[in-house]
Design an enzyme around this catalytic site. Structure first.
Site, PDB file in Angstrom:
ATOM      1  N   ASP A 126      46.165  15.925 -38.013  1.00 36.88           N
ATOM      2  CA  ASP A 126      44.844  15.647 -37.452  1.00 36.88           C
ATOM      3  C   ASP A 126      43.759  16.564 -37.985  1.00 36.88           C
ATOM      4  O   ASP A 126      42.578  16.338 -37.725  1.00 36.88           O
ATOM      5  CB  ASP A 126      44.885  15.790 -35.921  1.00 36.88           C
ATOM      6  CG  ASP A 126      45.715  14.693 -35.308  1.00 36.88           C
ATOM      7  OD1 ASP A 126      45.563  13.547 -35.745  1.00 36.88           O
ATOM      8  OD2 ASP A 126      46.533  14.987 -34.426  1.00 36.88           O
ATOM      9  N   HIS A 143      52.653  22.227 -34.457  1.00 38.44           N
ATOM     10  CA  HIS A 143      53.396  20.977 -34.312  1.00 38.44           C
ATOM     11  C   HIS A 143      54.752  21.267 -33.696  1.00 38.44           C
ATOM     12  O   HIS A 143      55.340  22.314 -33.989  1.00 38.44           O
ATOM     13  CB  HIS A 143      53.576  20.297 -35.683  1.00 38.44           C
ATOM     14  CG  HIS A 143      53.932  18.862 -35.555  1.00 38.44           C
ATOM     15  ND1 HIS A 143      55.225  18.430 -35.412  1.00 38.44           N
ATOM     16  CD2 HIS A 143      53.147  17.766 -35.491  1.00 38.44           C
ATOM     17  CE1 HIS A 143      55.222  17.117 -35.286  1.00 38.44           C
ATOM     18  NE2 HIS A 143      53.977  16.692 -35.329  1.00 38.44           N
TER      19      HIS A 143
HETATM   20  N1  COA Z   1      46.317  27.277 -31.070  1.00 38.84           N
HETATM   21  C1  COA Z   1      46.708  28.452 -30.528  1.00 38.84           C
HETATM   22  N2  COA Z   1      47.967  28.719 -30.116  1.00 38.84           N
HETATM   23  C2  COA Z   1      48.875  27.739 -30.255  1.00 38.84           C
HETATM   24  C3  COA Z   1      48.538  26.484 -30.791  1.00 38.84           C
HETATM   25  C4  COA Z   1      47.217  26.256 -31.216  1.00 38.84           C
HETATM   26  N3  COA Z   1      46.836  25.103 -31.743  1.00 38.84           N
HETATM   27  N4  COA Z   1      49.627  25.673 -30.810  1.00 38.84           N
HETATM   28  C5  COA Z   1      50.625  26.415 -30.282  1.00 38.84           C
HETATM   29  N5  COA Z   1      50.166  27.656 -29.947  1.00 38.84           N
HETATM   30  C6  COA Z   1      50.965  28.773 -29.414  1.00 38.84           C
HETATM   31  C7  COA Z   1      51.286  28.568 -27.945  1.00 38.84           C
HETATM   32  O1  COA Z   1      50.309  29.155 -27.120  1.00 38.84           O
HETATM   33  C8  COA Z   1      52.623  29.240 -27.848  1.00 38.84           C
HETATM   34  O2  COA Z   1      52.415  30.629 -27.846  1.00 38.84           O
HETATM   35  P1  COA Z   1      53.438  31.602 -27.035  1.00 38.84           P
HETATM   36  O3  COA Z   1      54.764  31.423 -27.695  1.00 38.84           O
HETATM   37  O4  COA Z   1      52.840  32.962 -27.189  1.00 38.84           O
HETATM   38  O5  COA Z   1      53.406  31.112 -25.610  1.00 38.84           O
HETATM   39  C9  COA Z   1      53.296  28.911 -29.166  1.00 38.84           C
HETATM   40  O6  COA Z   1      52.217  28.728 -30.103  1.00 38.84           O
HETATM   41  C10 COA Z   1      54.147  27.641 -29.134  1.00 38.84           C
HETATM   42  O7  COA Z   1      53.354  26.591 -28.629  1.00 38.84           O
HETATM   43  P2  COA Z   1      53.888  25.449 -27.699  1.00 38.84           P
HETATM   44  O8  COA Z   1      52.747  24.834 -26.952  1.00 38.84           O
HETATM   45  O9  COA Z   1      55.040  25.958 -26.903  1.00 38.84           O
HETATM   46  O10 COA Z   1      54.445  24.446 -28.783  1.00 38.84           O
HETATM   47  P3  COA Z   1      54.737  22.910 -28.581  1.00 38.84           P
HETATM   48  O11 COA Z   1      55.721  22.527 -29.612  1.00 38.84           O
HETATM   49  O12 COA Z   1      55.060  22.623 -27.157  1.00 38.84           O
HETATM   50  O13 COA Z   1      53.307  22.207 -28.873  1.00 38.84           O
HETATM   51  C11 COA Z   1      51.489  21.213 -29.970  1.00 38.84           C
HETATM   52  C12 COA Z   1      52.979  21.586 -30.056  1.00 38.84           C
HETATM   53  C13 COA Z   1      51.140  20.299 -31.147  1.00 38.84           C
HETATM   54  C14 COA Z   1      51.228  20.420 -28.673  1.00 38.84           C
HETATM   55  C15 COA Z   1      50.621  22.497 -30.003  1.00 38.84           C
HETATM   56  O14 COA Z   1      50.841  23.203 -31.205  1.00 38.84           O
HETATM   57  C16 COA Z   1      49.137  22.219 -29.791  1.00 38.84           C
HETATM   58  O15 COA Z   1      48.674  22.171 -28.650  1.00 38.84           O
HETATM   59  N6  COA Z   1      48.358  22.040 -30.918  1.00 38.84           N
HETATM   60  C17 COA Z   1      46.953  21.708 -30.787  1.00 38.84           C
HETATM   61  C18 COA Z   1      46.795  20.210 -30.537  1.00 38.84           C
HETATM   62  C19 COA Z   1      47.088  19.384 -31.764  1.00 38.84           C
HETATM   63  O16 COA Z   1      46.591  19.645 -32.841  1.00 38.84           O
HETATM   64  N7  COA Z   1      47.878  18.310 -31.563  1.00 38.84           N
HETATM   65  C20 COA Z   1      48.199  17.346 -32.606  1.00 38.84           C
HETATM   66  C21 COA Z   1      49.655  17.346 -32.940  1.00 38.84           C
HETATM   67  S1  COA Z   1      49.976  16.290 -34.328  1.00 38.84           S
END
Ligand code: COA
Length: 437
Positions: A367, A310
């Site tokens: 979720d 998140h």
């Molecule tokens: N599975 C694997 N790796 C994940 C991950 C996941 N669900 N969520 C984040 N990461 C990793 C990223 O690859 C990144 O790794 P790095 O630092 O080595 O590059 C790090 O964790 C940070 O992720 P980032 O995408 O920069 O964080 P964000 O704050 O931009 O994104 C989300 C937040 C929610 C979009 C992201 O965690 C995600 O895609 N989750 C899955 C989708 C989901 O469940 N969404 C519902 C949200 S309520």
């Protein structure tokens, strides 16, 4: 003297300069640097892709402390509201800033029940969608089309706004249920003024004209909890979209329709659909959760553990705790065992022990478990994001209202740092190389 932050920079002539910017402090002691004059005085803008550090507004609706796992609507902890409040209580709280009195709630509920009918012409619109249409495609279109049926719109202070609030909250369940009935080729069921909000939704989804239908009170109770947990989450992707749309004075219907579009993506509200599809895939593939955890860690796989991580919560998502407990309670009470719930628990355990997820503070989000409940209730997987939209509606409306009531509100319009060519010369068609960037 009020707190300031100093920025030191070189001006166009290379001379050292300094500017003091005021610090804005929120009621929970959150601090923001007010950069309103930065560009005018220094020529600089700030650059923050994904708005990781940018406050878009001051808001009195919802407070989140992502490190401590705190979520409060208007000061009320989510745990208390999820246990004690009705969804329409919470909607009133978010939109109008206070829990309703008994008579206010009764009025609000009655008005919403009265407005739940859709215009009959909308049935024809539903019938025009192809049978396999995604529920979110239908919801965005039908939500925006409400502005064709109800063309009166105004700022947030008047009766028309309040009437449109009622219309939206009243008609969203009908829109989702009609979309579902369309997708399975069954007759649309009219809303009932005799049922509560959640009960009415379940009735429209699952009853048939051919046989009596009784709403399962356990389903209604857990649905209420889920909707409360989804009702607002401050400046997330879809809410920011609603605020931006509304800032141009787009109608309330058009603004929340923009929110539905934004919520649809798999990184936001579409994640609950993806979670179930992922759990199903793990099950069909032999149930090896460790293999999936390894895959999620490989950047080049393009695969993420859906329902994990998140932007704000870096400890735990308080909504996930509530929903996990609700899933356990419901499935326990119904004495049904769902292999997907077992896989979800195994997956959670494996990920929470894994250094990759621990270091990045990736925990199950709202979720992760909600889909198990929706699946148990018989809601089709593709409709899960629409369920999220149903819950998030009061939050979107509350933010649109707050923004419309703010006399200092300006149209949302971020800036950019341009990185393209300086001046290009026009090339006649027959001489163009045609390389795309
Ligand atoms: N599975 C694997 N790796 C994940 C991950 C996941 N669900 N969520 C984040 N990461 C990793 C990223 O690859 C990144 O790794 P790095 O630092 O080595 O590059 C790090 O964790 C940070 O992720 P980032 O995408 O920069 O964080 P964000 O704050 O931009 O994104 C989300 C937040 C929610 C979009 C992201 O965690 C995600 O895609 N989750 C899955 C989708 C989901 O469940 N969404 C519902 C949200 S309520």
């Amino acid at each position: 003297m009020s707190e300031t932050v100093a920025i030191h920079y070189k001006d166009a002539q290379g001379a050292e300069q300094k500017i003091e910017l005021p610090v804005i402090t929120g009621s929970e002691n959150e601090k923001g640097i007010d950069i309103g004059v930065l560009r005018a005085k220094t020529g600089f803008i700030t650059l923050d892709p994904g708005y990781m550090n940018t406050g878009a507004c001051q808001s009195a609706i919802t407070y989140i402390d992502g490190d401590k796992g705190i979520l409060r609507y208007r000061g009320f902890p989510i745990e208390v509201l999820a246990e004690k409040a009705k969804f329409l209580d919470v909607a009133h709280l978010l939109i109008y800033g206070a829990l309703p009195t008994k008579s206010q709630l009764l009025n609000f509920e009655n008005e919403i029940a009265q407005h739940a009918l859709l215009h009959e012409d909308m049935k024809e619109m539903f019938e025009a969608f192809p049978k396999g249409a995604h529920p979110m495609a239908m919801l965005t279109s039908m939500m925006a089309s409400l502005s064709a049926f109800y063309q009166d719109d105004e700022g947030a202070a008047g009766e028309v706004f309040d009437l449109n609030v009622v219309r939206i909250l009243a008609k969203v369940p009908s829109l989702i249920a009609y979309g579902y009935k369309r997708s399975v080729g069954r007759p649309f069921m009219y809303p009932s003024t005799k049922l509560g909000y959640c009960e009415n939704f379940l009735q429209m989804m699952f009853s048939l004209p051919t046989e009596p239908y009784e709403v399962d009170p356990d389903y209604a109770e857990v649905l209420n909890q889920l909707l409360v947990c989804h009702a607002d989450h401050e400046q997330n992707c879809s809410t920011s979209t609603v605020r931006i749309a509304r800032s141009s004075r787009a109608s309330l219907f058009a603004s929340v329709a923009a929110g539905v579009c934004s919520l649809w993506g798999p990184l936001h509200g579409g994640a609950n659909q993806e979670v179930i599809e992922m759990l199903q895939w793990i099950k069909d593939d032999g149930g090896d959760v460790k293999k999936v955890v390894e895959l999620a860690k490989k950047k080049d796989s393009g695969f993420r553990l859906m329902g994990f991580g998140h932007r704000v919560y870096k400890n735990f998502d308080p909504r996930a705790k509530i929903i996990k407990a609700a899933a356990d309670k419901l499935l326990g009470k119904l004495k049904v065992s769902d292999p997907l719930l077992d896989i979800a628990k195994e997956l959670e355990e494996a990920a929470l022990k894994d250094a990759y997820f621990v270091e990045r503070k990736l925990y199950p989000n709202v979720d992760f478990y909600s889909g198990i409940i929706y699946k148990t209730m018989g809601i089709p997987v593709k409709a899960f994001p629409a369920m999220f939209a149903l819950g998030r509606m009061p939050g979107w409306i509350a933010h649109a209202r707050e923004l419309s009531n703010d006399p200092a509100n300006k149209i949302g319009r971020p800036r950019q740092i341009y990185t393209g060519p300086n001046v290009s010369s026009f090339v006649p068609l027959e001489q163009r190389a045609g390389a795309r960037s």
